[in-house]
Scaffold this motif. Structure first.
Motif, PDB file in Angstrom:
ATOM      1  N   LEU A  51       0.797  -1.226   0.000  1.00 13.43           N
ATOM      2  CA  LEU A  51       0.000   0.000   0.000  1.00 13.43           C
ATOM      3  C   LEU A  51       0.829   1.276   0.000  1.00 13.43           C
ATOM      4  O   LEU A  51       0.273   2.359  -0.163  1.00 13.43           O
ATOM      5  N   SER A  52       2.142   1.152   0.175  1.00 11.99           N
ATOM      6  CA  SER A  52       2.991   2.337   0.195  1.00 11.99           C
ATOM      7  C   SER A  52       4.110   2.236  -0.828  1.00 11.99           C
ATOM      8  O   SER A  52       4.163   3.007  -1.790  1.00 11.99           O
ATOM      9  N   LEU A  53       5.005   1.282  -0.651  1.00  9.41           N
ATOM     10  CA  LEU A  53       6.167   1.194  -1.525  1.00  9.41           C
ATOM     11  C   LEU A  53       5.800   0.916  -2.979  1.00  9.41           C
ATOM     12  O   LEU A  53       6.274   1.597  -3.901  1.00  9.41           O
ATOM     13  N   ILE A  54       4.946  -0.090  -3.208  1.00 11.36           N
ATOM     14  CA  ILE A  54       4.585  -0.458  -4.579  1.00 11.36           C
ATOM     15  C   ILE A  54       3.775   0.638  -5.272  1.00 11.36           C
ATOM     16  O   ILE A  54       4.089   1.011  -6.415  1.00 11.36           O
ATOM     17  N   PRO A  55       2.732   1.199  -4.647  1.00 17.12           N
ATOM     18  CA  PRO A  55       2.024   2.310  -5.304  1.00 17.12           C
ATOM     19  C   PRO A  55       2.917   3.517  -5.577  1.00 17.12           C
ATOM     20  O   PRO A  55       2.796   4.152  -6.640  1.00 17.12           O
ATOM     21  N   GLU A  56       3.826   3.837  -4.662  1.00 20.12           N
ATOM     22  CA  GLU A  56       4.727   4.966  -4.878  1.00 20.12           C
ATOM     23  C   GLU A  56       5.677   4.685  -6.027  1.00 20.12           C
ATOM     24  O   GLU A  56       5.997   5.581  -6.811  1.00 20.12           O
ATOM     25  N   SER A  57       6.134   3.457  -6.136  1.00 16.10           N
ATOM     26  CA  SER A  57       7.001   3.085  -7.246  1.00 16.10           C
ATOM     27  C   SER A  57       6.265   3.190  -8.578  1.00 16.10           C
ATOM     28  O   SER A  57       6.798   3.705  -9.568  1.00 16.10           O
ATOM     29  N   LEU A  58       5.026   2.707  -8.599  1.00 13.85           N
ATOM     30  CA  LEU A  58       4.217   2.803  -9.817  1.00 13.85           C
ATOM     31  C   LEU A  58       3.977   4.257 -10.209  1.00 13.85           C
ATOM     32  O   LEU A  58       4.090   4.629 -11.389  1.00 13.85           O
ATOM     33  N   ALA A  59       3.650   5.086  -9.234  1.00 12.84           N
ATOM     34  CA  ALA A  59       3.364   6.492  -9.513  1.00 12.84           C
ATOM     35  C   ALA A  59       4.602   7.227 -10.006  1.00 12.84           C
ATOM     36  O   ALA A  59       4.515   8.129 -10.858  1.00 12.84           O
ATOM     37  N   ALA A  60       5.759   6.845  -9.492  1.00  8.92           N
ATOM     38  CA  ALA A  60       6.984   7.562  -9.842  1.00  8.92           C
ATOM     39  C   ALA A  60       7.608   7.090 -11.141  1.00  8.92           C
ATOM     40  O   ALA A  60       8.245   7.881 -11.843  1.00  8.92           O
ATOM     41  N   GLY A  61       7.430   5.790 -11.479  1.00 14.07           N
ATOM     42  CA  GLY A  61       8.135   5.290 -12.660  1.00 14.07           C
ATOM     43  C   GLY A  61       7.354   4.374 -13.573  1.00 14.07           C
ATOM     44  O   GLY A  61       7.815   4.054 -14.669  1.00 14.07           O
ATOM     45  N   GLY A  62       6.195   3.873 -13.119  1.00 17.65           N
ATOM     46  CA  GLY A  62       5.428   2.978 -13.970  1.00 17.65           C
ATOM     47  C   GLY A  62       5.724   1.516 -13.691  1.00 17.65           C
ATOM     48  O   GLY A  62       6.433   1.162 -12.746  1.00 17.65           O
ATOM     49  N   ILE A  63       5.200   0.669 -14.545  1.00 19.67           N
ATOM     50  CA  ILE A  63       5.239  -0.767 -14.312  1.00 19.67           C
ATOM     51  C   ILE A  63       6.630  -1.373 -14.485  1.00 19.67           C
ATOM     52  O   ILE A  63       7.022  -2.267 -13.741  1.00 19.67           O
ATOM     53  N   LEU A  64       7.409  -0.884 -15.462  1.00 20.90           N
ATOM     54  CA  LEU A  64       8.720  -1.490 -15.726  1.00 20.90           C
ATOM     55  C   LEU A  64       9.685  -1.340 -14.556  1.00 20.90           C
ATOM     56  O   LEU A  64      10.287  -2.339 -14.122  1.00 20.90           O
ATOM     57  N   PRO A  65       9.877  -0.133 -14.005  1.00 24.20           N
ATOM     58  CA  PRO A  65      10.740  -0.022 -12.819  1.00 24.20           C
ATOM     59  C   PRO A  65      10.236  -0.868 -11.652  1.00 24.20           C
ATOM     60  O   PRO A  65      11.043  -1.415 -10.884  1.00 24.20           O
ATOM     61  N   LEU A  66       8.906  -0.980 -11.523  1.00 25.63           N
ATOM     62  CA  LEU A  66       8.345  -1.799 -10.448  1.00 25.63           C
ATOM     63  C   LEU A  66       8.753  -3.258 -10.608  1.00 25.63           C
ATOM     64  O   LEU A  66       9.237  -3.892  -9.664  1.00 25.63           O
ATOM     65  N   LEU A  67       8.564  -3.797 -11.809  1.00 32.24           N
ATOM     66  CA  LEU A  67       8.897  -5.199 -12.049  1.00 32.24           C
ATOM     67  C   LEU A  67      10.387  -5.458 -11.873  1.00 32.24           C
ATOM     68  O   LEU A  67      10.792  -6.450 -11.255  1.00 32.24           O
ATOM     69  N   ILE A  68      11.208  -4.559 -12.414  1.00 39.38           N
ATOM     70  CA  ILE A  68      12.658  -4.720 -12.303  1.00 39.38           C
ATOM     71  C   ILE A  68      13.098  -4.636 -10.848  1.00 39.38           C
ATOM     72  O   ILE A  68      13.889  -5.456 -10.364  1.00 39.38           O
ATOM     73  N   GLY A  69      12.575  -3.649 -10.123  1.00 42.47           N
ATOM     74  CA  GLY A  69      12.968  -3.461  -8.733  1.00 42.47           C
ATOM     75  C   GLY A  69      12.574  -4.628  -7.856  1.00 42.47           C
ATOM     76  O   GLY A  69      13.382  -5.109  -7.035  1.00 42.47           O
ATOM     77  N   ILE A  70      11.338  -5.117  -7.990  1.00 45.23           N
ATOM     78  CA  ILE A  70      10.894  -6.259  -7.182  1.00 45.23           C
ATOM     79  C   ILE A  70      11.722  -7.499  -7.499  1.00 45.23           C
ATOM     80  O   ILE A  70      12.145  -8.236  -6.603  1.00 45.23           O
ATOM     81  N   PHE A  71      11.951  -7.729  -8.790  1.00 50.94           N
ATOM     82  CA  PHE A  71      12.758  -8.886  -9.189  1.00 50.94           C
ATOM     83  C   PHE A  71      14.154  -8.812  -8.585  1.00 50.94           C
ATOM     84  O   PHE A  71      14.663  -9.804  -8.033  1.00 50.94           O
TER      85      PHE A  71
END
Length: 243
Positions: A51-71
């Protein structure tokens, strides 16, 4: 500059405030309460990730940075779990023994604090001066149970309470350095923040499912741990919504 230093320091030291609680524990806690506390902290970390880290990541960079960062976060913790050796810190005649599981917890929380520190520094660099104070306060509230978690794990590894308190406090100290870095390198850090937030989320999710949930269910306290996990999630939701 003084504001970012104060804000980063206070948010970092809140880790030590949470760890301070173990100094008042009489002996060791029972398996039941240990499982309840672990599950509660897992719930807090789960809500913070989803509810915090993932939504903030999506808002700041979109889906690709989210997927790369989590991986990368999950991959890093997987490699660490496989290759981190048993560590013996010679602080006394007997030494301070920390096994791989405790080291993973310490490493995960420390890694998690890096993007948090960057976020505090970046928030102080924006035009709205109150934004930095709000972010530092929110992160500080989240850091307290994390500090208790680290100290609890270390204490369960037969480390003296005061040593566990110091080590747990130091895991948050990195936020002071990264906060100052984020303040001075705002334009560069803004590009990395979504990756860092997602990386922290991935590392936390790995720890939650791989370590905390199995640990909290290992002594026949599954129902109590489940209730505590849900309460932890709801507690963090209330904090997020309030702030």
């Amino acid at each position: 500059m003084s504001q970012v230093l104060v804000g980063s320091t206070l948010s970092a030291l809140s880790t030590g405030v949470g760890a301070l609680l173990i100094l008042f524990l009489q002996g060791t806690i029972t398996h039941k309460w240990r499982d309840i506390l672990l599950a509660f902290t897992a719930g807090i970390m789960m809500a913070a990730s989803l509810l915090s880290l993932i939504p903030e990541s999506l808002a700041a960079g979109g889906i690709l940075p989210l997927l790369i960062g989590i991986f990368l976060g999950v991959l890093t913790l997987t490699i660490m779990e496989k290759y981190i050796p048993h560590i013996d810190l010679e602080h006394s005649r007997k030494g301070i023994e920390i096994d791989e599981k405790a080291m993973l917890i310490v490493a995960a929380i420390t890694l998690h604090n890096i993007p948090e520190g960057l976020s505090v520094g970046v928030s102080y660099a924006v035009e709205q001066s109150e934004t930095g104070n709000l972010i530092a306060f929110a992160i500080g509230l989240q850091n307290a149970p994390e500090g208790f978690l680290v100290a609890l794990f270390l204490m369960n590894q037969k480390i003296k309470k005061f040593n566990a308190f110091i080590i747990a406090t130091l895991t948050g100290a990195i936020e002071i350095v990264t906060g100052i870095l984020g303040y001075y390198l705002t334009s560069f850090v803004n590009f990395l923040v979504p990756y860092g937030l997602a990386f922290a989320a991935g590392a936390m999710l790995f720890i939650i499912y791989k370590e905390l949930i199995p640990e909290s269910h290992g002594d026949g306290n599954e129902r109590n741990a489940t209730f505590s996990f849900i309460i932890g999630i709801l507690f963090m939701i209330i904090l997020i919504e309030s702030l």
